[in-house]
Scaffold this active site. Structure first.
Site, PDB file in Angstrom:
ATOM      1  N   CYS A 150     -16.481  -7.766   6.028  1.00 63.65           N
ATOM      2  CA  CYS A 150     -16.666  -8.307   7.692  1.00 63.65           C
ATOM      3  C   CYS A 150     -16.981  -6.640   8.024  1.00 63.65           C
ATOM      4  CB  CYS A 150     -15.171  -8.756   7.675  1.00 63.65           C
ATOM      5  SG  CYS A 150     -13.942  -7.453   7.848  1.00 63.65           S
ATOM      6  N   ARG A 156       1.192  -1.130  -0.206  1.00 59.77           N
ATOM      7  CA  ARG A 156      -0.516   0.050   0.042  1.00 59.77           C
ATOM      8  C   ARG A 156       0.870   0.944  -0.107  1.00 59.77           C
ATOM      9  NH1 ARG A 156      -3.717   0.629   5.038  1.00 59.77           N
ATOM     10  NH2 ARG A 156      -5.153  -1.279   3.944  1.00 59.77           N
ATOM     11  N   ARG A 205      -1.926   7.207   9.266  1.00 57.84           N
ATOM     12  CA  ARG A 205      -1.627   6.679   8.065  1.00 57.84           C
ATOM     13  C   ARG A 205      -2.080   7.272   6.762  1.00 57.84           C
ATOM     14  NH1 ARG A 205      -3.629   0.962   8.091  1.00 57.84           N
ATOM     15  NH2 ARG A 205      -2.935   0.567  10.644  1.00 57.84           N
ATOM     16  N   LYS A 264      -3.749   1.614  14.833  1.00 53.96           N
ATOM     17  CA  LYS A 264      -3.604   3.059  13.893  1.00 53.96           C
ATOM     18  C   LYS A 264      -4.072   3.934  14.250  1.00 53.96           C
ATOM     19  CE  LYS A 264      -6.099  -0.089  11.320  1.00 53.96           C
ATOM     20  NZ  LYS A 264      -7.078  -0.661  10.325  1.00 53.96           N
ATOM     21  N   CYS A 273      -7.868 -10.417   1.241  1.00 55.06           N
ATOM     22  CA  CYS A 273      -8.135 -10.148   2.619  1.00 55.06           C
ATOM     23  C   CYS A 273      -8.699 -11.410   3.779  1.00 55.06           C
ATOM     24  CB  CYS A 273      -9.470  -9.114   2.823  1.00 55.06           C
ATOM     25  SG  CYS A 273      -9.547  -8.968   4.541  1.00 55.06           S
ATOM     26  N   CYS A 324     -15.179  -2.929  -0.497  1.00 51.40           N
ATOM     27  CA  CYS A 324     -13.937  -3.344   0.605  1.00 51.40           C
ATOM     28  C   CYS A 324     -13.476  -4.390  -0.333  1.00 51.40           C
ATOM     29  CB  CYS A 324     -14.288  -3.201   1.223  1.00 51.40           C
ATOM     30  SG  CYS A 324     -14.511  -4.833   2.073  1.00 51.40           S
ATOM     31  N   CYS A 348     -13.977  -1.055   6.359  1.00 50.35           N
ATOM     32  CA  CYS A 348     -13.200  -0.778   5.209  1.00 50.35           C
ATOM     33  C   CYS A 348     -13.603   0.225   4.002  1.00 50.35           C
ATOM     34  CB  CYS A 348     -11.616  -1.746   4.647  1.00 50.35           C
ATOM     35  SG  CYS A 348     -11.461  -2.558   6.242  1.00 50.35           S
ATOM     36  N   LYS A 402      -6.118   8.015  12.063  1.00 50.79           N
ATOM     37  CA  LYS A 402      -6.200   8.420  10.707  1.00 50.79           C
ATOM     38  C   LYS A 402      -6.669   9.815  10.651  1.00 50.79           C
ATOM     39  CE  LYS A 402      -7.019   3.516   8.753  1.00 50.79           C
ATOM     40  NZ  LYS A 402      -9.352   3.012   8.297  1.00 50.79           N
TER      41      LYS A 402
HETATM   42 FE1  SRM Z   1      -9.240  -1.826   6.459  1.00 51.20          FE
HETATM   43  C1  SRM Z   1      -8.151  -4.359   8.575  1.00 51.20           C
HETATM   44  C2  SRM Z   1      -7.901  -3.108   3.447  1.00 51.20           C
HETATM   45  C3  SRM Z   1      -9.178   1.016   4.896  1.00 51.20           C
HETATM   46  C4  SRM Z   1     -10.888  -0.473   8.751  1.00 51.20           C
HETATM   47  N1  SRM Z   1      -8.033  -3.676   5.750  1.00 51.20           N
HETATM   48  C5  SRM Z   1      -7.678  -4.177   6.630  1.00 51.20           C
HETATM   49  C6  SRM Z   1      -6.655  -5.336   5.912  1.00 51.20           C
HETATM   50  C7  SRM Z   1      -5.737  -4.275   5.676  1.00 51.20           C
HETATM   51  C8  SRM Z   1      -6.388  -6.835   6.052  1.00 51.20           C
HETATM   52  C9  SRM Z   1      -5.564  -6.779   7.866  1.00 51.20           C
HETATM   53  O1  SRM Z   1      -5.720  -6.125   8.979  1.00 51.20           O
HETATM   54  O2  SRM Z   1      -5.547  -7.967   7.400  1.00 51.20           O
HETATM   55  C10 SRM Z   1      -7.155  -4.935   4.894  1.00 51.20           C
HETATM   56  C11 SRM Z   1      -6.435  -5.995   3.001  1.00 51.20           C
HETATM   57  C12 SRM Z   1      -7.775  -6.121   2.584  1.00 51.20           C
HETATM   58  C13 SRM Z   1      -6.536  -6.220   0.625  1.00 51.20           C
HETATM   59  O3  SRM Z   1      -6.377  -7.469   0.397  1.00 51.20           O
HETATM   60  O4  SRM Z   1      -6.514  -4.842   0.425  1.00 51.20           O
HETATM   61  C14 SRM Z   1      -8.196  -4.125   4.649  1.00 51.20           C
HETATM   62  N2  SRM Z   1      -8.393  -1.044   4.235  1.00 51.20           N
HETATM   63  C15 SRM Z   1      -8.456  -1.846   3.550  1.00 51.20           C
HETATM   64  C16 SRM Z   1      -8.765  -1.193   2.165  1.00 51.20           C
HETATM   65  C17 SRM Z   1      -7.785  -1.501   1.023  1.00 51.20           C
HETATM   66  C18 SRM Z   1     -10.505  -1.218   1.669  1.00 51.20           C
HETATM   67  C19 SRM Z   1     -10.669  -0.934   0.142  1.00 51.20           C
HETATM   68  O5  SRM Z   1     -11.077  -1.166  -0.262  1.00 51.20           O
HETATM   69  O6  SRM Z   1      -9.821   0.160  -0.348  1.00 51.20           O
HETATM   70  C20 SRM Z   1      -9.096   0.801   2.975  1.00 51.20           C
HETATM   71  C21 SRM Z   1      -7.214   0.983   2.563  1.00 51.20           C
HETATM   72  C22 SRM Z   1      -7.155   1.642   2.969  1.00 51.20           C
HETATM   73  C23 SRM Z   1      -5.848   2.919   2.866  1.00 51.20           C
HETATM   74  O7  SRM Z   1      -5.498   3.096   1.887  1.00 51.20           O
HETATM   75  O8  SRM Z   1      -5.248   3.199   4.203  1.00 51.20           O
HETATM   76  C24 SRM Z   1      -9.247  -0.046   4.305  1.00 51.20           C
HETATM   77  N3  SRM Z   1      -9.771   0.054   6.386  1.00 51.20           N
HETATM   78  C25 SRM Z   1     -10.220   1.277   5.772  1.00 51.20           C
HETATM   79  C26 SRM Z   1     -11.031   1.649   6.522  1.00 51.20           C
HETATM   80  C27 SRM Z   1     -11.824   3.242   6.335  1.00 51.20           C
HETATM   81  C28 SRM Z   1     -10.838   4.331   6.625  1.00 51.20           C
HETATM   82  O9  SRM Z   1      -9.871   4.489   7.144  1.00 51.20           O
HETATM   83  O10 SRM Z   1     -11.910   5.187   5.350  1.00 51.20           O
HETATM   84  C29 SRM Z   1     -11.361   1.678   7.724  1.00 51.20           C
HETATM   85  C30 SRM Z   1     -12.497   1.560   8.794  1.00 51.20           C
HETATM   86  C31 SRM Z   1     -12.142   3.782   9.599  1.00 51.20           C
HETATM   87  C32 SRM Z   1     -11.447   3.027  10.712  1.00 51.20           C
HETATM   88  O11 SRM Z   1     -10.210   2.997  10.937  1.00 51.20           O
HETATM   89  O12 SRM Z   1     -11.911   2.598  11.764  1.00 51.20           O
HETATM   90  C33 SRM Z   1     -10.618   0.342   8.066  1.00 51.20           C
HETATM   91  N4  SRM Z   1      -9.545  -1.739   8.249  1.00 51.20           N
HETATM   92  C34 SRM Z   1     -10.018  -1.621   8.813  1.00 51.20           C
HETATM   93  C35 SRM Z   1      -9.888  -1.869  10.412  1.00 51.20           C
HETATM   94  C36 SRM Z   1     -10.672  -2.344  11.646  1.00 51.20           C
HETATM   95  C37 SRM Z   1     -10.073  -1.683  12.556  1.00 51.20           C
HETATM   96  C38 SRM Z   1     -10.856  -1.553  13.753  1.00 51.20           C
HETATM   97  O13 SRM Z   1     -10.288   0.342  14.869  1.00 51.20           O
HETATM   98  O14 SRM Z   1     -11.150  -2.407  14.214  1.00 51.20           O
HETATM   99  C39 SRM Z   1      -9.016  -3.243   9.905  1.00 51.20           C
HETATM  100  C40 SRM Z   1      -8.885  -4.402  10.867  1.00 51.20           C
HETATM  101  C41 SRM Z   1      -7.481  -4.138  11.782  1.00 51.20           C
HETATM  102  O15 SRM Z   1      -6.933  -3.139  11.772  1.00 51.20           O
HETATM  103  O16 SRM Z   1      -7.041  -5.018  12.761  1.00 51.20           O
HETATM  104  C42 SRM Z   1      -8.649  -3.292   8.764  1.00 51.20           C
HETATM  105 FE1  SF4 Z   2     -11.112  -7.186   4.290  1.00 56.31          FE
HETATM  106 FE2  SF4 Z   2     -13.204  -6.261   6.492  1.00 56.31          FE
HETATM  107 FE3  SF4 Z   2     -11.717  -4.389   5.484  1.00 56.31          FE
HETATM  108 FE4  SF4 Z   2     -13.155  -5.633   4.130  1.00 56.31          FE
HETATM  109  S1  SF4 Z   2     -13.809  -5.045   5.724  1.00 56.31           S
HETATM  110  S2  SF4 Z   2     -11.048  -5.654   3.747  1.00 56.31           S
HETATM  111  S3  SF4 Z   2     -13.223  -8.140   4.498  1.00 56.31           S
HETATM  112  S4  SF4 Z   2     -10.877  -6.188   7.093  1.00 56.31           S
END
Ligand code: SRM
Ligand code: SF4
Length: 563
Positions: A474, A68, A137, A205, A435, A429, A478, A207
């Site tokens: 899930c 990323r 981030r 993290k 993922c 997502c 995201c 943001k």
């Molecule tokens: Fe996310 C984890 C993809 C935006 C909340 N996110 C992940 C992981 C890295 C899975 C992992 O930890 O093994 C995913 C990778 C999937 C893949 O194969 O690419 C993943 N997140 C993404 C992306 C690529 C979704 C998308 O389709 O665009 C976004 C990448 C953002 C970036 O460029 O930095 C992405 N993730 C978000 C957002 C939206 C935002 O930030 O505006 C959220 C919700 C906002 C927030 O953070 O509260 C988000 N991602 C999470 C979480 C839940 C964190 C929590 O507070 O519980 C996880 C799980 C974790 O961190 O343990 C996670």
């Molecule tokens: Fe993976 Fe869940 Fe984020 Fe979708 S919402 S990319 S399934 S961690």
């Protein structure tokens, strides 16, 4: 705090605050196809995730990496775009994935391709440091040109904040630019202390998003820290400062009520020249007060939820050394991107392009990746990414527009009516197959859901209405489904919780309407509600507002299909 209360992630960071681990050593062993369990955590701070292709699990685990980038405010030059596209072809799965935080991801990279990909990125002056991990981030900022006279000033502030919060370890540079391990003794590694992050970085993290009211195109309320730009009422091109928002975040776990999505609180106002100091103070307050004993409870939103905004504001003020002023009047009324051709304030043009699920790829009908490469190589526009996973070609002179239209059309990429309105405000997502946390499909089934929704809109004669619809595999959220008018959150293979009632300005969290709906039953759940909306809506009332006003909160009965 006694160390036995800390999570293993905390102990690991303290054991090597340079975050280098043995990544450099592993990279020097071409015969090794994966990183160790410890290094899996360290590489996240370098913008890398070790994954495996879940479609192939039955025949054994194949390790692949996701990388990323860190692209503050989502802007890259034409030259950079071409380099990034080329790296996707040579070392990844021949796609570029625009994320919901306006950057690029590369999927399916084998360890053998990781070194060349990282080197290529750094040669293109694109870093991946701190794109993941317990750090600040990618910083979001409005990237659509000319939506406000403040846009360039806000972009510049986003960059200043992003730079000021970068971790200072040299491990990233040594490993990925110089191509070797960090040359420090174990004692020197142990003694390293980052000026801001200290030795254990953040609890989780962090943001940040900038937005310019009334347009909430960056989903500012979903971020730990938000800066809402305030213009001088006497001169809309003069940036007075920012309202400061804190404590937004979306991730939750099914069945764990201690976890929940939360919209940020407005804490106060700061003049523009204090934006960096404020960002540092908020992040440090989080560093000091976030929960380091339970990663499910470690986000800043829980500090705000439990201690309250007034308490947190005082903590921020103490660290910043100044008081926040009362928040200025600022109202968000809308979100979303602009599609098609629009004139910029400098007279040139930009082209907003819808990218389904953010995936830039070639399909037999629509060769988007090749088309973009061809257009960018010849016409050299700036490339901008939006936080709704879309793309903008910017800075285009009038005389190039027709040629660009033709070039895109040759590749099956429309410009005028790119897709039906109902699809334009949608996002999904990544989920399967990369993922590791996905409970259900998202990106791969979303186009099919949109087809069905489009057909339903035709059936109900809803015309060119648009609707904010987002899906995730899930509850981590995201694609920010908890802010959408229709949110679908994966629960189990083929089953989703249906969330309704978000507002177009994305200022609040929606609510669960039905749990465990089968993918094939989603449209049947929506049909009566959309039909009622058509009949009973107030003038101009959007679907989310209608649901909130007219559909009583249910006791969340599970759908018949729920497990
Ligand atoms: Fe996310 C984890 C993809 C935006 C909340 N996110 C992940 C992981 C890295 C899975 C992992 O930890 O093994 C995913 C990778 C999937 C893949 O194969 O690419 C993943 N997140 C993404 C992306 C690529 C979704 C998308 O389709 O665009 C976004 C990448 C953002 C970036 O460029 O930095 C992405 N993730 C978000 C957002 C939206 C935002 O930030 O505006 C959220 C919700 C906002 C927030 O953070 O509260 C988000 N991602 C999470 C979480 C839940 C964190 C929590 O507070 O519980 C996880 C799980 C974790 O961190 O343990 C996670
Ligand atoms: Fe993976 Fe869940 Fe984020 Fe979708 S919402 S990319 S399934 S961690």
């Amino acid at each position: 705090m006694p160390t036995d209360a800390l999570t293993k992630e905390e102990l690991q960071k303290m054991a090597d605050p340079t975050l280098g681990g043995t990544i450099g050593e592993t990279m020097a062993q071409p015969e090794v196809d994966r990183f160790s369990v410890d290094d899996e955590k360290f590489i996240k701070f370098h913008g890398i995730y070790q994954q495996d292709d879940r479609d192939l699990r039955k025949t054994g685990k194949t390790y692949i990496m996701m990388i990323r980038a860190r692209i503050t405010g989502g802007i890259v030059s034409a030259e950079q775009y071409l380099a990034l596209d080329d790296l996707a072809t040579r070392h990844a799965n021949d796609t570029l994935r625009i994320t919901s935080r306006q950057t690029f991801q590369w999927h399916g990279v084998m360890k053998s391709g990781l070194g060349p990909l990282m080197k290529g990125l750094n040669e293109a002056l694109i870093s991946t440091i701190a794109a993941c991990g317990d750090v600040n981030r990618n910083v979001l900022a409005p990237s659509t040109p000319s939506t406000s006279p403040l846009a360039d000033l806000v972009q510049a502030d986003a960059l200043r904040v992003s730079d000021a919060l970068l971790p200072q370890t040299k491990a990233y540079h040594e490993i990925w630019v110089n191509g070797g391990p960090l040359k420090l003794t174990p004692d020197q590694k142990l003694a390293f202390e980052d000026p801001l992050y200290r030795r254990n970085y953040l609890p989780r993290k962090f943001k940040i998003a900038f937005a310019i009211p009334p347009l909430n195109d960056t989903d500012i309320f979903a971020n730990c820290l938000g800066f809402a730009a305030i213009a001088d009422p006497a001169n809309p091109a003069r940036l007075l400062g920012y309202n400061v928002l804190c404590g937004g975040g979306l991730g939750m776990s099914h069945g764990n009520e201690a976890t929940f999505p939360r919209a940020a609180d407005v804490l106060g106002f700061i003049p523009a020249d204090r934006v960096v100091e404020t960002a540092k103070a908020v992040m440090i307050a989080f560093r000091d007060h976030g929960d380091r004993t339970n990663r499910k409870h470690a986000r800043l939103k829980y500090v705000l939820a439990e201690k309250g905004p007034a308490w947190f504001r005082a903590e921020v003020e103490e660290r910043a050394g100044f008081k926040l002023e009362p928040a200025r009047a600022a109202v968000f009324t809308k979100q979303g991107d602009r599609f098609g051709w629009h004139r910029q304030s400098d007279g040139r043009w930009f082209l907003g392009m819808y990218v389904e699920t953010g995936r830039i790829k070639d399909t037999p009908e629509r060769r988007l990746k090749t088309a973009l490469r061809s257009v960018v190589a010849e016409f050299r526009p700036e490339v901008r990414l939006t936080t709704s996973q879309n793309l903008i070609l910017a800075g285009i002179p009038e005389e190039q527009r027709e040629a660009i239209n033709r070039r895109l059309a040759e590749h099956g990429v429309p410009v005028d009516r790119q897709v039906a309105a109902v699809r334009l405000n949608s996002m999904a997502c990544v989920a399967m197959p990369t993922c590791g946390l996905a409970l259900a499909e998202s990106e791969r089934v979303f186009p099919q859901l949109l087809d069905r929704l489009e057909a339903l809109f035709t059936e109900l004669a809803l015309g060119d209405e648009d609707i904010v619809v987002r899906m995730t595999g899930c509850p981590n959220g995201c694609a920010r489904p908890y802010m959408a008018e229709i949110g679908l959150v994966g629960r189990a293979p083929g089953k989703y919780n249906l969330h309704l009632g978000g507002v177009f300005a994305a200022t609040r969290i929606n609510r669960v309407y039905r749990e465990g709906v089968k993918f094939d039953d989603i449209i049947a759940e929506l049909r009566p509600l959309l039909a009622r909306w058509k009949q009973e809506r107030l003038p101009g009332e959007r679907f989310g507002e209608f649901v909130d006003r007219a559909v009583p909160p249910p006791e969340v009965p599970p759908a018949k299909s729920a497990a």
